[in-house]
Scaffold this active site. Sequence first.
Site, PDB file in Angstrom:
ATOM      1  N   ASP A   1      23.360   2.333   4.949  1.00 11.35           N
ATOM      2  CA  ASP A   1      21.973   2.762   4.690  1.00 11.35           C
ATOM      3  C   ASP A   1      21.767   3.101   3.226  1.00 11.35           C
ATOM      4  O   ASP A   1      21.820   4.263   2.849  1.00 11.35           O
ATOM      5  CB  ASP A   1      21.666   3.974   5.573  1.00 11.35           C
ATOM      6  CG  ASP A   1      20.248   4.455   5.458  1.00 11.35           C
ATOM      7  OD1 ASP A   1      19.392   3.669   5.042  1.00 11.35           O
ATOM      8  OD2 ASP A   1      19.987   5.629   5.784  1.00 11.35           O
TER       9      ASP A   1
ATOM     10  N   GLU B   1      13.663   6.985  -0.802  1.00 10.86           N
ATOM     11  CA  GLU B   1      13.327   6.703   0.598  1.00 10.86           C
ATOM     12  C   GLU B   1      13.815   7.798   1.525  1.00 10.86           C
ATOM     13  O   GLU B   1      13.130   8.163   2.491  1.00 10.86           O
ATOM     14  CB  GLU B   1      13.907   5.351   1.019  1.00 10.86           C
ATOM     15  CG  GLU B   1      13.366   4.815   2.337  1.00 10.86           C
ATOM     16  CD  GLU B   1      14.109   5.345   3.567  1.00 10.86           C
ATOM     17  OE1 GLU B   1      13.580   5.233   4.696  1.00 10.86           O
ATOM     18  OE2 GLU B   1      15.242   5.864   3.390  1.00 10.86           O
ATOM     19  N   GLU B   2      14.983   8.358   1.240  1.00  8.56           N
ATOM     20  CA  GLU B   2      15.562   9.363   2.133  1.00  8.56           C
ATOM     21  C   GLU B   2      14.804  10.686   2.104  1.00  8.56           C
ATOM     22  O   GLU B   2      15.007  11.534   2.974  1.00  8.56           O
ATOM     23  CB  GLU B   2      17.035   9.598   1.784  1.00  8.56           C
ATOM     24  CG  GLU B   2      17.941   8.385   1.969  1.00  8.56           C
ATOM     25  CD  GLU B   2      18.124   7.975   3.418  1.00  8.56           C
ATOM     26  OE1 GLU B   2      17.521   8.606   4.310  1.00  8.56           O
ATOM     27  OE2 GLU B   2      18.857   7.004   3.668  1.00  8.56           O
TER      28      GLU B   2
END
Length: 361
Positions: free
Chosen positions: A96, A127-128
Site C-alpha cells: 500500500d 492519501e493516508e
Amino acid sequence: MDFLPLAEDLLAVRSTADRPDDLLRALDLVLEEVGPGFTVERFESRGKPSALVYVGPRRPHFRVILNGHLDVVPGTPDQFLPRRDGDRLIARGAQDMKLSALVQAQVFRALAPTSPVPLALQLVTDEEVGGRDGTAHQVAEGVTGDFVVIGEHSGLRVVTESKGLVGVRLDATGRAAHSAYQWLGDNALHTLTRAVDAVLTAYPVATAEAWRTTVTLARITTTNQALNQVPSDATAWLDVRFPAEDTDFTGRTADQVAAHFTALCPPGVTATVNSVEPPHRVVSDHSDVLALQRAAREQGYTGELLRKHGAADSRFYFQRGVDAVIFGVGGDGQHGPDEYADLTTVEPYRRALTAFLTSLT
C-alpha cells in the site's frame, strides 16, 4: 530484477505524514526514476508535496491519469528495513502502495513520449491522511482527465466501487458535581454511552464482510480530569463507511447526516458532521474497465470486479464526474506488521498496464 533495488530504496524512506522531508524524498526518488524529457508540475498544500508529470509545455486534458501515493502509515523502524521471504517483499508500504506507484512511473516513462493520447502520472503524498492536499488539491487546481487508474493494491483485479466516508462527532452535555453526591449531577459520559449504544444498535458492528453501512467508535473523551467529579461533557468520534445505495448518506448534505445521527441519540446529545465524502462507482461495462479486465486476463489473472470497503482518492474524481478505478499489484497485511507485496504480480501488472495504455486510441 533491476526493479528490486529501487523498490527497496523507496520502501526504506519513512514517508509518514509527520516527516515532510521524507515525503519529499520519496517523491523525488520516483521523479528521478521517471527521468528527464517531461514536464513536471509541482504542487504543495499544507506542507504536503505532490507532482503531475506529462509530455508537452502545457497541461492538457488527459485521456488517462495514473495515480499513485507515496506516503505510508506509521510503523516501527524495522518495518522500513525491506526484506525478502520467497516471493514476498515485506515492508511498510510494499502493498500500500509504493510498488504499484513505482511500476506506474516506469510504464509512464516508457509509453508517454509516443502515446497517441495524453497521459499523466500523478504522484501524491497524503492519501493516508485523507488525500485533500494531494489528489483533491490537484483536481481543484484544474487537473482533468477521462479515466484514472489508481495503483492501490488489487491483485490485478479491478475495483469499480468503494464506500463513502463520514466522520461524526457526538457531543453530550451534563452537569458537574462531586462524585460522592451523584444525584446532584448529570454524568455526560453516561448520556454519551447511551447514544453510542443507540447508534450501534442501528448499525451493528460487522463480524463478517458485509456490503452495508458500518459505524466504528474511534474515540471517547471528556475534559474532566478529576476522579471525584461527575463529568459535565463528553465527546465521541465515529467513523462511518457507506455504500452508494444507502440513501441516508448518498446525496445528503453534512447537516442532513448530522440530523440523522442526532435523531438516533437520546436528549442531550448533538451530532456534528463536517463533510460527507461520497462513495465511488464506475459502471461495469465501461469500455476502459473492460479493456483493463482483458489486459489482466491476458496475464493469467481473472480481472474480476471488486468493491472496496475503504475510501480512496478515486472519490475526488468521482465528485467531478471523472471515472476512476483501482488496479494494482497483489499482497497482504496492509497497515500491519508484516505487510508485503507479492513479487509474482509485479511483472504481470507492468505488462497489463502497458497493454491497457497501448490499446488506447
